[in-house]
Scaffold this active site. Structure first.
Site, PDB file in Angstrom:
ATOM      1  N   LEU A  51     -12.749 -11.241   2.846  1.00 28.98           N
ATOM      2  CA  LEU A  51     -11.446 -10.510   2.009  1.00 28.98           C
ATOM      3  C   LEU A  51     -11.478  -9.114   2.913  1.00 28.98           C
ATOM      4  O   LEU A  51     -12.255  -8.281   2.977  1.00 28.98           O
ATOM      5  CB  LEU A  51     -11.881 -10.522   0.510  1.00 28.98           C
ATOM      6  N   ASP A  98     -16.032   3.662   0.840  1.00 31.84           N
ATOM      7  CA  ASP A  98     -15.687   4.731   1.671  1.00 31.84           C
ATOM      8  C   ASP A  98     -14.328   5.635   1.708  1.00 31.84           C
ATOM      9  O   ASP A  98     -13.995   6.267   2.614  1.00 31.84           O
ATOM     10  CB  ASP A  98     -15.327   3.881   3.397  1.00 31.84           C
ATOM     11  N   LYS A 138      -3.555  -0.766  -1.478  1.00 31.71           N
ATOM     12  CA  LYS A 138      -4.134  -1.752  -2.536  1.00 31.71           C
ATOM     13  C   LYS A 138      -5.496  -2.113  -2.128  1.00 31.71           C
ATOM     14  O   LYS A 138      -6.015  -3.381  -1.984  1.00 31.71           O
ATOM     15  CB  LYS A 138      -3.375  -3.156  -2.462  1.00 31.71           C
ATOM     16  N   LEU A 175      -9.335  -2.512  -3.576  1.00 23.86           N
ATOM     17  CA  LEU A 175     -10.129  -2.353  -4.782  1.00 23.86           C
ATOM     18  C   LEU A 175     -11.577  -1.989  -4.376  1.00 23.86           C
ATOM     19  O   LEU A 175     -12.044  -2.151  -3.340  1.00 23.86           O
ATOM     20  CB  LEU A 175      -9.976  -3.672  -5.399  1.00 23.86           C
TER      21      LEU A 175
HETATM   22  N1  SAH Z   1     -12.697   0.341   4.435  1.00 24.57           N
HETATM   23  C1  SAH Z   1     -13.234  -0.883   3.616  1.00 24.57           C
HETATM   24  C2  SAH Z   1     -12.842  -0.934   2.325  1.00 24.57           C
HETATM   25  C3  SAH Z   1     -13.910  -1.412   1.239  1.00 24.57           C
HETATM   26  S1  SAH Z   1     -13.190  -1.831  -0.165  1.00 24.57           S
HETATM   27  C4  SAH Z   1     -12.819  -2.115   4.659  1.00 24.57           C
HETATM   28  O1  SAH Z   1     -12.833  -1.861   5.743  1.00 24.57           O
HETATM   29  O2  SAH Z   1     -12.628  -3.150   3.813  1.00 24.57           O
HETATM   30  C5  SAH Z   1     -14.547  -3.092  -0.561  1.00 24.57           C
HETATM   31  C6  SAH Z   1     -14.196  -4.632  -0.102  1.00 24.57           C
HETATM   32  O3  SAH Z   1     -13.370  -4.882  -1.373  1.00 24.57           O
HETATM   33  C7  SAH Z   1     -13.452  -4.661   1.135  1.00 24.57           C
HETATM   34  O4  SAH Z   1     -14.157  -4.922   2.228  1.00 24.57           O
HETATM   35  C8  SAH Z   1     -12.774  -6.005   0.819  1.00 24.57           C
HETATM   36  O5  SAH Z   1     -13.766  -7.192   1.077  1.00 24.57           O
HETATM   37  C9  SAH Z   1     -12.554  -6.091  -0.551  1.00 24.57           C
HETATM   38  N2  SAH Z   1     -11.403  -5.508  -1.123  1.00 24.57           N
HETATM   39  C10 SAH Z   1     -11.017  -4.598  -1.737  1.00 24.57           C
HETATM   40  N3  SAH Z   1      -9.424  -4.654  -1.767  1.00 24.57           N
HETATM   41  C11 SAH Z   1      -9.136  -5.748  -1.213  1.00 24.57           C
HETATM   42  C12 SAH Z   1      -7.967  -6.536  -1.400  1.00 24.57           C
HETATM   43  N4  SAH Z   1      -6.531  -6.053  -1.661  1.00 24.57           N
HETATM   44  N5  SAH Z   1      -7.824  -7.717  -0.764  1.00 24.57           N
HETATM   45  C13 SAH Z   1      -8.872  -8.222  -0.131  1.00 24.57           C
HETATM   46  N6  SAH Z   1     -10.029  -7.854  -0.378  1.00 24.57           N
HETATM   47  C14 SAH Z   1     -10.132  -6.432  -0.796  1.00 24.57           C
END
Ligand code: SAH
Length: 350
Positions: A248, A272, A308, A310
């Site tokens: 995801l 992060d 978006k 999360l």
């Molecule tokens: N910079 C990171 C963000 C981490 S957020 C990155 O490269 O993904 C933590 C985790 O939550 C993400 O790695 C992802 O697996 C999930 N996540 C957060 N928002 C999401 C979204 N809108 N759709 C799918 N997965 C999401």
């Protein structure tokens, strides 16, 4: 500054030695080590004191509890002997316990165990903690709490499942009909890549993690790849096929529409504050072997402005809620706090 001092949890004591806290005489001014503000130094000392007395304090509380229990037991036996009511003194059963048995028969003399949740109907959820180097100390702490929250959400789902099964057993007798489910309400939750500062954090502050119920979460020190390759206990390194794995990520246009039993959903274990866009996506791409990268259908179901992204814990909770309702809108509404709905739900809020 304090953040430099806290580069590793283990350095706390050592660093404080360079100030005059240990040698200070009454009335003498507190002199922080060079390069550290007085308030940061005080904070460091407070933390050090807390660390030093924590075990003792815990022991003290345990003893108090034991003493109180012993007093209560004594009181109960006295009341019982006099034929007086004692029920008000009986401790309520641990409400948080997962009950998997039903007592049946005349006096409840037989105990029936309800069948375990069908593992083939579960989704897999992996929190990929391979990003220690991309976080500062505070973010590692936040991630550790998020993992605890994810565990607790899965545990709640497991508990609710068994509670329902127990009720069904009571209602229908031992051989009552069981409705086939297509997807289980709880997940096989694995935390991969537990090492470095995150591991240190768990060991020092949340040592109970080793006693966590494996039905609700399992910790692996090995990498995501190794966890995926050994998902079913076998060691199939060499001919990996990740076509049942979805990583995801918010950084893709491909949307996930539904979850399927037997599939594995990987969530990045990283906080992060938006610094490392595409990080998890890149990890997924380098894994290859037909892995899919998908974003959650946020725009499709709710109105959130801005990026978006999360938090890890919210994403795990959303997956679990989807399994319960099979309805994204309902899942989003339940998991994301109302104050966050309709406004910028960025992961830097945690
Ligand atoms: N910079 C990171 C963000 C981490 S957020 C990155 O490269 O993904 C933590 C985790 O939550 C993400 O790695 C992802 O697996 C999930 N996540 C957060 N928002 C999401 C979204 N809108 N759709 C799918 N997965 C999401």
């Amino acid at each position: 500054m304090a953040s430099r001092v806290f580069e590793a949890f283990g350095t706390v004591k050592q660093t404080s030695m360079s100030g005059n806290a240990e040698t200070r005489k009454p009335g003498e001014k507190l002199v922080p080590p060079e390069g550290m503000t007085k308030s940061a130094y005080k904070k460091l000392l407070r933390r050090q004191r807390h660390e030093e007395t924590k075990a003792e304090y815990r022991e003290h509380r345990k003893q108090l509890r034991k003493d109180r229990d012993a007093e209560r037991r004594e009181e109960i036996s006295k009341l019982k002997a006099n034929g007086e009511p004692y029920e008000h003194l009986v401790k309520p059963r641990n409400k948080n316990k997962i009950v998997k048995t039903v007592q049946v028969g005349e006096d409840g003399e037989n105990v029936i165990e309800v069948p375990p949740m069908d593992a083939s109907k579960k989704i897999g959820v992996v929190i990929d903690c391979g990003y220690d180097d991309y976080m500062n100390e505070k973010e590692v702490v936040s991630l550790s709490s998020q993992i605890t929250r994810a565990y607790s959400s899965n545990r709640q789902a497991v508990k609710a499942y068994y509670a329902k099964e127990v009720e069904k057993q009571k209602g229908s007798g031992a051989d009552g009909e069981r409705k086939e489910m297509d997807i289980a309400p709880a997940a096989k939750l694995v935390i991969s890549g537990l090492d470095k500062r995150l591991k240190q954090r768990f060991e020092s502050v949340l040592p109970d993690y080793q006693k966590w119920d494996p039905e609700c979460a399992q910790f692996k020190e090995t990498s995501l790849q190794s966890v995926l390759d050994r998902w079913n206990g076998d060691n199939s390194v060499g001919d990996q096929d990740y076509s049942n794995v979805v990583y995801l990520s918010a950084d893709t246009e491909d949307v996930i529409t539904e979850l399927k039993a037997g599939e594995i959903y990987v969530v990045g274990g990283i906080v992060d504050k938006g610094r490392h866009k595409n990080l998890c996506k890149t990890t997924a791409e380098s894994l290859g072997h037909n892995i899919r990268i998908r974003r959650l259908p946020i725009d499709e179901y709710i109105k959130l402005s801005g990026r978006k992204v999360l938090t890890t814990a919210h994403v795990v909770e959303l997956l679990l809620k989807w399994c319960e309702y099979k309805d994204w809108k309902k899942a989003f509404e339940e998991v994301l706090p109302p104050r966050k709905m309709g406004q910028n739900e960025e992961q830097n809020e945690e």
